[in-house]
Design an enzyme around this catalytic site. Structure first.
Site, PDB file in Angstrom:
ATOM      1  N   SER A   1       7.214 -17.144 -47.970  1.00 55.29           N
ATOM      2  CA  SER A   1       7.032 -15.717 -47.678  1.00 55.29           C
ATOM      3  C   SER A   1       5.688 -15.142 -48.063  1.00 55.29           C
ATOM      4  CB  SER A   1       8.146 -14.903 -48.351  1.00 55.29           C
ATOM      5  OG  SER A   1       9.388 -15.198 -47.764  1.00 55.29           O
TER       6      SER A   1
ATOM      7  N   LYS B   1       4.965  -5.314 -52.497  1.00 53.23           N
ATOM      8  CA  LYS B   1       6.078  -5.657 -51.625  1.00 53.23           C
ATOM      9  C   LYS B   1       7.341  -4.925 -52.061  1.00 53.23           C
ATOM     10  CE  LYS B   1       8.455  -9.808 -49.873  1.00 53.23           C
ATOM     11  NZ  LYS B   1       8.485 -11.294 -49.941  1.00 53.23           N
TER      12      LYS B   1
ATOM     13  N   SER C   1       8.234 -13.162 -45.553  1.00 53.56           N
ATOM     14  CA  SER C   1       8.730 -11.805 -45.667  1.00 53.56           C
ATOM     15  C   SER C   1       7.731 -10.829 -46.277  1.00 53.56           C
ATOM     16  CB  SER C   1      10.021 -11.795 -46.484  1.00 53.56           C
ATOM     17  OG  SER C   1       9.797 -12.240 -47.810  1.00 53.56           O
TER      18      SER C   1
END
Length: 447
Positions: A176, A78, A152
């Site tokens: 997330s 990420k 996210s």
């Protein structure tokens, strides 16, 4: 010819250690899949093709090659976690495009275990929202590309669900990891506070954000979790007879759970009951103040992250979110409201070992440029489909998302498992029982 894209991390690592395939061959095949599919998915902000192949060769040359738990396994990271030599953009034009001098501690642990970082994945700006879109890309759900992958950690989830990598690294400050995992049919675990390192100086949203794995199987989630936590993988075992509470109630007033997600929780409850667990309906005593407590922490975390950045380069929704959070910085940093929530919920987890809920209340919003829309429309879209995750970031307790059933569209559905501090292995064992008795398709049929 054996195809390695779409295989699990455990399968790949075993084959590499047994010299049935080389790390370079595995990585090259996954890079080819990324090149073929990511134009439709939008999982990656940047792909490290040449660097990844070179690193695969380095893994093959290591003296401890035969002991590496993730030998030659491609992994996506990420884009809010530092990867040495790559910029860390966090989905924003306001962040510097300069190479990181060293790996984040979790990335370093994955590499030490033999994993090869093939790229950094898209996130919403500053990882604020539950849809992954922004000036650097839009991540779509491989099962239904008209829908957002969630956020996210949406790019990481999309990469795994499309078979572009077997595992990916993400983090979870208000859901997330669990939100995109639920959308994309993956297994994830948000560890309890302090189990996986967060990294010195990195944003943790006042201790709410935890780093964790995204995987297609419980075995892979367990394997990656053990590497991130710096522990030996625990033996797979039957968790014994557990007291499982099933709740179909939304923690947020005015938000209802749609039929498919309620049905998924009921189906999972039935599976666990047939496995011998004591399962009953019971709702946690969520306080009415949970919505305002969640909003205060959510906006204050963004305010802290935005403070060193040029506001002129931020999306309007991010600027508004940060501005609203500034008055809460002092009260949120005290941790008092989180402690009150823990005290309120602790008696419930004295009576029950595990809480089972739907993972989401409804499917993710349409994929598109949500970053160009107003702040209120973004907040409403997020809270209306993901009201069930933030409470467990506020408490700091472990929580999982596990696939269970399908939506009418054919995309995956999912449930959430929550436990007391220190129950990560127990939750993984319980998820393993769900997987064994209710197996799910591992990756989206994109070819």
């Amino acid at each position: 010819m054996t195809t390695w894209a779409g295989r699990t991390a455990a399968e790949i690592s075993a084959a590499v250690r047994e010299k049935r395939v080389t790390p370079r061959e595995v990585v090259a095949e996954h890079l080819a899949r990324i090149e073929r599919l990511d134009g439709r998915v939008g999982a990656f902000r940047t792909v490290r093709a040449e660097a990844a192949l070179a690193e695969a060769d380095e893994v093959a040359a290591r003296g401890d090659f035969a002991e590496l738990p993730l030998a030659g396994v491609p992994v996506a990271v990420k884009d809010n976690l530092a990867v040495r030599g790559e910029s860390r953009r966090i989905g924003s034009a306001a962040t510097p495009d300069t190479p990181a001098p060293q790996d984040h501690v979790t990335v370093a642990r994955l590499r030490a275990a033999g994993a090869v970082v093939v790229g950094l994945t898209n996130v919403p700006e500053l990882c604020v929202f539950g849809t992954t879109d922004g000036v650097l890309g839009i991540a779509r759900n491989p099962w239904d590309p008209t829908r957002s992958a969630g956020g996210s950690s949406g790019g990481s989830a999309a990469a795994v669900a499309a078979g572009m990598v077997p595992i990916a690294l993400g983090n979870d400050g208000m859901g997330s990891l669990r939100i995109p995992a639920a959308n994309c049919g993956l297994v994830t675990i948000k560890p309890g506070q302090g189990v996986v390192p967060t990294g010195d100086g990195d944003s943790t949203w006042f201790g709410m954000s935890e780093n964790g794995p995204l995987a297609t199987t419980v075995e892979d989630a367990r394997l990656m979790f053990s590497v991130l936590a710096g522990t030996e993988p625990g033996p797979v075992s039957a968790p014994g007879v557990l007291r499982v509470a099933v709740s179909l109630r939304s923690p947020l007033a005015g938000v209802t759970i749609s039929r498919p997600y309620a049905a998924a929780a009921r189906d999972a409850a039935g599976v666990l009951m047939r496995a011998g667990h004591q399962v009953r309906r019971a709702d946690p005593p969520y306080p009415l103040s949970l919505a305002t407590t969640s909003l205060a922490h959510w906006t204050a975390g963004t305010a802290a992250d935005a403070r060193p950045l040029d506001p002129r380069l931020l999306n309007r929704r991010t600027r508004v979110h940060a501005r609203l959070g500034r008055p809460f910085l002092r009260t949120v940093s005290s941790g008092a409201s989180r402690e009150l929530l823990r005290r309120r919920l602790e008696p419930f987890f004295t009576e029950h070992d595990v809480l089972l809920t739907p993972a989401l209340s409804r499917r993710s919003p349409k994929a598109g440029p949500w970053h160009e829309r107003g702040w209120l429309s973004n907040v409403l879209a997020n809270t209306n489909y993901s009201p069930l995750t933030p409470a467990w970031n506020l408490t700091g307790w472990p929580a999982m998302s596990v696939p269970c059933g399908t939506l009418p569209s054919g995309a995956p559905c999912a449930v959430q498992l929550v436990g007391r501090p220190g129950t990560e292995s127990l939750l993984l064992d319980l998820a393993g029982q769900l997987e064994e008795r209710n197996p799910w398709q591992r990756t989206a049929p994109m070819d």
